[in-house]
Design an enzyme around this catalytic site. Structure first.
Site, PDB file in Angstrom:
ATOM      1  N   TRP A  38       0.864  -1.128   0.243  1.00  9.46           N
ATOM      2  CA  TRP A  38       0.417   0.180   0.189  1.00  9.46           C
ATOM      3  C   TRP A  38       0.885   1.419  -0.331  1.00  9.46           C
ATOM      4  CZ3 TRP A  38      -5.692   1.692   0.879  1.00  9.46           C
ATOM      5  CH2 TRP A  38      -5.013   3.565   1.226  1.00  9.46           C
ATOM      6  N   MET A  39       0.273   2.300  -0.367  1.00 13.19           N
ATOM      7  CA  MET A  39       1.099   3.585  -0.302  1.00 13.19           C
ATOM      8  C   MET A  39      -0.126   4.865  -0.819  1.00 13.19           C
ATOM      9  SD  MET A  39       2.611   5.302  -4.743  1.00 13.19           S
ATOM     10  CE  MET A  39       3.588   5.306  -3.947  1.00 13.19           C
ATOM     11  N   ASN A  40       0.315   5.354   0.479  1.00 15.62           N
ATOM     12  CA  ASN A  40      -0.462   7.194   0.087  1.00 15.62           C
ATOM     13  C   ASN A  40       0.527   8.528  -0.459  1.00 15.62           C
ATOM     14  OD1 ASN A  40      -1.438   6.469   3.366  1.00 15.62           O
ATOM     15  ND2 ASN A  40      -1.647   8.471   3.338  1.00 15.62           N
ATOM     16  N   ASP A  41       0.223   9.199   0.826  1.00 14.45           N
ATOM     17  CA  ASP A  41       0.989  10.250   0.575  1.00 14.45           C
ATOM     18  C   ASP A  41       2.504  10.547   0.273  1.00 14.45           C
ATOM     19  OD1 ASP A  41      -1.495  11.298   2.297  1.00 14.45           O
ATOM     20  OD2 ASP A  41      -0.158  12.242   4.045  1.00 14.45           O
ATOM     21  N   SER A 101       2.870  11.293   7.899  1.00 23.63           N
ATOM     22  CA  SER A 101       3.445  12.679   6.295  1.00 23.63           C
ATOM     23  C   SER A 101       4.245  13.229   6.981  1.00 23.63           C
ATOM     24  CB  SER A 101       2.492  12.970   6.270  1.00 23.63           C
ATOM     25  OG  SER A 101       1.916  11.689   4.715  1.00 23.63           O
ATOM     26  N   ASP A 166       2.228  16.260   9.975  1.00 22.12           N
ATOM     27  CA  ASP A 166       2.540  17.020   8.447  1.00 22.12           C
ATOM     28  C   ASP A 166       3.185  17.993   8.461  1.00 22.12           C
ATOM     29  OD1 ASP A 166       0.359  14.719   8.299  1.00 22.12           O
ATOM     30  OD2 ASP A 166      -1.142  15.727   6.815  1.00 22.12           O
TER      31      ASP A 166
HETATM   32  C1  FRU Z   1      -3.407  12.521   4.612  1.00 21.71           C
HETATM   33  C2  FRU Z   1      -3.106  11.843   5.670  1.00 21.71           C
HETATM   34  C3  FRU Z   1      -1.980  12.136   6.357  1.00 21.71           C
HETATM   35  C4  FRU Z   1      -1.464  11.235   7.355  1.00 21.71           C
HETATM   36  C5  FRU Z   1      -1.507  10.115   6.698  1.00 21.71           C
HETATM   37  C6  FRU Z   1      -1.138   8.927   7.219  1.00 21.71           C
HETATM   38  O1  FRU Z   1      -4.256  11.687   3.717  1.00 21.71           O
HETATM   39  O2  FRU Z   1      -3.763  11.001   6.827  1.00 21.71           O
HETATM   40  O3  FRU Z   1      -2.855  13.692   7.358  1.00 21.71           O
HETATM   41  O4  FRU Z   1      -0.463  11.284   7.917  1.00 21.71           O
HETATM   42  O5  FRU Z   1      -2.341  10.504   5.851  1.00 21.71           O
HETATM   43  O6  FRU Z   1      -1.019   8.278   6.633  1.00 21.71           O
END
Ligand code: FRU
Length: 490
Positions: A38-41, A101, A166
């Protein structure tokens, strides 16, 4: 507490084994995907020692969100990314519940600092979010023994460490600065500014901006920088309300606050507000400067509201947008694909046509292309509707439809092949500029990015379309004078 290296080593061994087994053709060509899982920010996007570094929110072991690690990749052209070993795992008391993040900045003596949110138990059944530091050589990072370096005592009145995350760090005039978001006791997103001589000892300076009950509630992932003659604060709000003019859609959004910054007084004056991207899949953008002075941005090409509906077809899940150059035109934030993409142009087709009806052109097809259409609206008074269809076969297509009566453009992926009941349409304003409407579509497999009027508005959207849907077709109701330039990307 010292870091236990075990979790990191485990992640590194896992991604090397499992990630390396994923065939390259299962991934988009120039949109970064996680090595595995999985990947997000995007995190820590920066230029360091001759390469761009991109870290990302990462859970290697599954294609769903889990305890957050930082994945890592490098590139020399912002398009082709090479995976690097996982940079951080949640392995200390300060970040036991996740390395959320954050961002990166090189130090004057050539090290790379990562400033990120460590999530930990609050001892009352919840969690706290505080800012942590790690330092390294671009491959291996050591977490600071004093983490969190921005703890609860540095929160201004009304702010809360339940949502405090963040950080965006930068180094300027011999001082480290960072902006961090929080949700205050009135449920308002707030952007806090901190300063430090060494990135370890921080002081709270001021609140740069507050959401004032507009543009959502909690503002995630702030970025703060000068661009041309403006100062920009980028935020990703949760719980936005849609606006009647269609400019802002409900849910998770991305917003650019444009204004002026008085550095001496650390005072940001907001002058205008616009969405950053109008598509269905764009969140948490982050920017950096290139060595030649361009401000470039990458975002997570997804949306929290619909991510659980998305198909998980591979051992990796989610991707970033392509990198885009930012600039200001007529007081608006505009974007265009990074110019490095020109090195990928192949088999260029250029046509000038007057179209009335439907057509497709020899050599203009495929799922990896950079296509520009300039519709001379001033010379096409009869043209009532103009439609571009792409990723098309006999059952599937995605369309971009412009209506001259409303100067409106509808992006519609309803027939792309998706079986999910999620938003498939976005409607935006699109008035010709000096008589011409320009549409530039960059397509990379299922990743579609549309730049309208040289980046005045952009739409990022993921498709779910079989690979054999390669067609591109144009349709006009009433004669349209147009120019088309198409490049395959290889
Ligand atoms: C944004 C977020 C950030 C947090 C991260 C957690 O997409 O909710 O605020 O640091 O994803 O994965």
């Amino acid at each position: 507490m010292p870091c236990s290296a075990t979790k990191l080593e485990e992640a590194r061994a896992y991604e090397r084994r499992e990630g390396s087994a994923i065939p390259a053709q299962d991934r988009p060509a120039f949109h970064l995907t996680p090595w595995v899982g999985w990947m997000n920010d995007p995190n820590g996007f920066c230029y360091y020692q001759g390469a761009y570094h991109m870290f990302y929110q990462y859970y290697p072991y599954d294609t769903v969100w889990g305890p957050m690690h930082w994945g890592h990749a490098v590139s020399t052209d912002l398009l082709h990314w090479e995976h690097r070993p996982c940079a951080m795992a949640p392995d200390t008391d300060a970040d036991a519940k996740g390395c959320f993040s954050g961002t990166a900045t090189p130090t004057p003596d050539g090290r790379l600092l990562l400033l990120y949110t460590g999530v930990q138990d609050d001892g009352k059944g919840g969690t706290k979010q505080l800012q942590c530091l790690a330092e390294g050589d671009g491959n291996d990072f050591v977490k600071d023994a004093a983490n969190p370096v921005i703890g609860e005592s540095l929160l201004p009145e009304g702010a809360s460490c339940v949502d405090f995350r963040d950080p965006k760090i930068w180094y300027e005039d011999g001082v480290y600065h960072c902006v961090v978001s929080t949700r205050d006791d009135r449920e308002q997103g707030r952007i806090l500014l901190y300063e430090s001589p060494d990135a370890r000892r921080w002081t709270y300076r001021t609140t740069l901006d507050v959401c004032r009950n507009e543009y959502g509630k909690m503002w995630e992932c702030p970025d703060f920088f000068a661009l041309d003659d403006r100062q920009l604060l980028l935020v990703s709000p949760q719980e936005m309300e849609g606006t009647p003019d269609g400019e802002f859609h409900a849910g998770f959004g991305t917003v650019a606050l444009l204004g002026r910054y008085d550095k001496e007084r650390a005072a940001f004056t907001r002058e205008s507000v616009q969405p950053i991207d109008y598509g269905t899949d764009f969140y948490a953008p982050q920017t950096t400067l290139t060595p030649d002075g361009r401000r470039v941005m990458v975002a997570w090409m997804q949306n929290w509201a619909t991510v659980n509906e998305a198909p998980r077809n591979h051992r990796w899940f989610n991707c970033m947008t392509m990198a885009r150059e930012l600039f200001i035109r007529d007081g608006r934030l505009c974007q265009r694909p990074v110019r490095e993409i020109e090195a990928m142009w192949k088999n260029t087709v250029h046509r000038k046509e007057t179209l009335d009806g439907s057509t497709s052109y020899a050599g203009v097809a495929g799922r990896r292309l950079d296509l520009t259409i300039r519709l001379d609206a001033a010379a096409s008074p009869e043209c009532r509707r103009f439609i571009l269809r792409f990723a098309q076969n006999d059952r599937h297509f995605t369309s971009v439809e412009w209506s001259s009566a409303y100067n409106e453009l509808v992006f519609d992926r309803s027939c792309c092949g998706s079986r999910r009941d999620i938003p498939h349409q976005r409607r935006i304003k699109a008035a010709p500029q000096n008589g011409v409407l320009t549409l530039r579509l960059v397509l990379d497999g299922d990743c579609a990015e549309l730049f309208v009027n040289d980046g005045e508005r952009t739409i990022s959207a993921l498709l779910d379309t079989p690979a054999d849907a390669q067609g591109i077709s144009l349709h006009s109701e009433g004669a349209a004078v147009l120019e088309l330039t198409s490049h395959e990307l290889a």
